[in-house]
Enzyme design. Structure first.
Site, PDB file in Angstrom:
ATOM      1  N   GLN A 184      39.279  38.217  30.795  1.00 59.82           N
ATOM      2  CA  GLN A 184      40.362  37.733  29.942  1.00 59.82           C
ATOM      3  C   GLN A 184      40.148  38.094  28.475  1.00 59.82           C
ATOM      4  O   GLN A 184      41.105  38.394  27.755  1.00 59.82           O
ATOM      5  CB  GLN A 184      40.509  36.219  30.100  1.00 59.82           C
ATOM      6  CG  GLN A 184      41.737  35.647  29.387  1.00 59.82           C
ATOM      7  CD  GLN A 184      41.954  34.189  29.709  1.00 59.82           C
ATOM      8  OE1 GLN A 184      41.752  33.760  30.851  1.00 59.82           O
ATOM      9  NE2 GLN A 184      42.365  33.415  28.725  1.00 59.82           N
ATOM     10  N   HIS A 207      41.321  31.046  36.696  1.00 60.20           N
ATOM     11  CA  HIS A 207      40.553  32.105  37.351  1.00 60.20           C
ATOM     12  C   HIS A 207      40.116  31.645  38.735  1.00 60.20           C
ATOM     13  O   HIS A 207      39.372  30.670  38.861  1.00 60.20           O
ATOM     14  CB  HIS A 207      39.322  32.460  36.508  1.00 60.20           C
ATOM     15  CG  HIS A 207      39.655  33.070  35.187  1.00 60.20           C
ATOM     16  ND1 HIS A 207      39.230  34.337  34.823  1.00 60.20           N
ATOM     17  CD2 HIS A 207      40.385  32.604  34.135  1.00 60.20           C
ATOM     18  CE1 HIS A 207      39.673  34.612  33.608  1.00 60.20           C
ATOM     19  NE2 HIS A 207      40.370  33.568  33.164  1.00 60.20           N
ATOM     20  N   CYS A 235      38.086  33.041  40.621  1.00 58.42           N
ATOM     21  CA  CYS A 235      36.642  33.213  40.812  1.00 58.42           C
ATOM     22  C   CYS A 235      35.905  31.918  40.476  1.00 58.42           C
ATOM     23  O   CYS A 235      34.762  31.722  40.880  1.00 58.42           O
ATOM     24  CB  CYS A 235      36.115  34.367  39.955  1.00 58.42           C
ATOM     25  SG  CYS A 235      36.419  34.181  38.186  1.00 58.42           S
ATOM     26  N   CYS A 290      40.149  39.539  38.415  1.00 57.93           N
ATOM     27  CA  CYS A 290      38.806  39.497  37.827  1.00 57.93           C
ATOM     28  C   CYS A 290      38.009  40.728  38.265  1.00 57.93           C
ATOM     29  O   CYS A 290      37.920  41.026  39.462  1.00 57.93           O
ATOM     30  CB  CYS A 290      38.120  38.214  38.280  1.00 57.93           C
ATOM     31  SG  CYS A 290      36.348  38.169  37.978  1.00 57.93           S
ATOM     32  N   GLU A 291      37.430  41.425  37.301  1.00 61.20           N
ATOM     33  CA  GLU A 291      36.673  42.628  37.646  1.00 61.20           C
ATOM     34  C   GLU A 291      35.305  42.304  38.247  1.00 61.20           C
ATOM     35  O   GLU A 291      34.628  43.197  38.758  1.00 61.20           O
ATOM     36  CB  GLU A 291      36.501  43.522  36.420  1.00 61.20           C
ATOM     37  CG  GLU A 291      35.641  42.963  35.317  1.00 61.20           C
ATOM     38  CD  GLU A 291      35.533  43.904  34.133  1.00 61.20           C
ATOM     39  OE1 GLU A 291      34.472  43.918  33.499  1.00 61.20           O
ATOM     40  OE2 GLU A 291      36.505  44.633  33.826  1.00 61.20           O
ATOM     41  N   HIS A 292      34.904  41.043  38.204  1.00 63.40           N
ATOM     42  CA  HIS A 292      33.607  40.657  38.762  1.00 63.40           C
ATOM     43  C   HIS A 292      33.701  40.263  40.235  1.00 63.40           C
ATOM     44  O   HIS A 292      32.786  40.536  41.005  1.00 63.40           O
ATOM     45  CB  HIS A 292      33.009  39.491  37.962  1.00 63.40           C
ATOM     46  CG  HIS A 292      32.765  39.825  36.530  1.00 63.40           C
ATOM     47  ND1 HIS A 292      32.878  38.898  35.511  1.00 63.40           N
ATOM     48  CD2 HIS A 292      32.423  40.993  35.940  1.00 63.40           C
ATOM     49  CE1 HIS A 292      32.610  39.479  34.355  1.00 63.40           C
ATOM     50  NE2 HIS A 292      32.335  40.753  34.587  1.00 63.40           N
ATOM     51  N   HIS A 293      34.809  39.604  40.618  1.00 64.26           N
ATOM     52  CA  HIS A 293      34.935  39.131  41.987  1.00 64.26           C
ATOM     53  C   HIS A 293      36.198  39.618  42.687  1.00 64.26           C
ATOM     54  O   HIS A 293      36.428  39.291  43.855  1.00 64.26           O
ATOM     55  CB  HIS A 293      34.908  37.597  42.013  1.00 64.26           C
ATOM     56  CG  HIS A 293      33.650  37.022  41.446  1.00 64.26           C
ATOM     57  ND1 HIS A 293      33.556  36.571  40.151  1.00 64.26           N
ATOM     58  CD2 HIS A 293      32.413  36.862  41.988  1.00 64.26           C
ATOM     59  CE1 HIS A 293      32.333  36.143  39.912  1.00 64.26           C
ATOM     60  NE2 HIS A 293      31.616  36.305  41.012  1.00 64.26           N
TER      61      HIS A 293
END
Length: 213
Positions: free
Chosen positions: A137, A165, A167, A96-99
């Site tokens: 995704q 996920h 996250c 995940c590019e956020h977490h």
């Protein structure tokens, strides 16, 4: 056999930045260990920065791969085959590019050949090339489908991804077991409901049972 080239801009190239040295990367890991409350100098963590950097080289090797080039070698001697080609249950391992935590699941990829086909391992390699990058995704699904469509120029492309996920399962709302499903349908898979239904039936668990029965 045919070699295909594509001039299409399939994805926006990441902004050019200077890549840190391995020493700088390992130093960043030590900083995170300190921030978490640990002592990077204790015996069990002495080699952790190096291990983390090596694991990142594996996790994110997709940045060094060209998905277009992976599909460049195709075959025209197909005896007029024009039915659906489906590769299902391709394991997805992404982040995940956020977490920066794992996304684990599977992808199903299909296309309707025009005048040529590609080796099935190349489809899996394209999935891996995009999955081994920081992702969401929805973008991952679109990148895989768009690349196959632009390079092979088939009569249609379909991609479905089902993934969990971390996250969401190990932090935040803490919902283990939840999975996300995304799809991208192009050409005949978008325009022809019967083609789309055939594909969805082929990737469903029930279809596996029917084939094995």
């Amino acid at each position: 056999m045919n070699v295909v080239t594509s001039k299409a801009k399939l994805t926006k190239a990441p902004r050019a930045t200077k890549k840190p040295s391995r020493a700088e990367a390992e130093s960043a890991v030590r900083t995170l260990l300190l921030w978490a409350g640990e002592d990077p100098e204790r015996e069990g963590l002495l080699d952790t920065p190096g291990r983390v950097v090596r694991s990142y080289e594996e996790f994110f090797r997709g940045y060094g791969e060209d998905p277009v080039a992976l599909l460049a070698r195709t075959f025209e001697e197909i005896e007029g085959y024009d039915e659906m080609v489906v590769l299902r249950d391709i394991r997805i391992e992404s982040h995940c590019e956020h977490h920066m935590v794992p996304i684990i699941g599977k992808a199903h990829v299909a296309y309707l050949p025009g005048s040529r086909v590609v080796g099935i391992s190349k489809l899996a390699r394209v999935v891996d090339a995009y999955a081994h990058r920081f992702q969401i995704q929805e973008k991952l699904t679109a990148q895989i489908a768009n690349t196959i469509n632009d390079v092979l120029q088939p009569r249609g492309v379909a991609v479905v991804i089902e993934a969990g996920h971390q996250c969401m399962s190990t932090r935040g709302v803490h919902k283990p077991g939840a999975s996300m499903v995304t799809s991208r349908m192009l050409g005949a898979f978008r325009d022809d409901p019967s083609t789309r239904r055939e594909f969805l039936a082929m990737i469903s668990p029930r279809s596996c049972t029917a084939v094995e029965a």
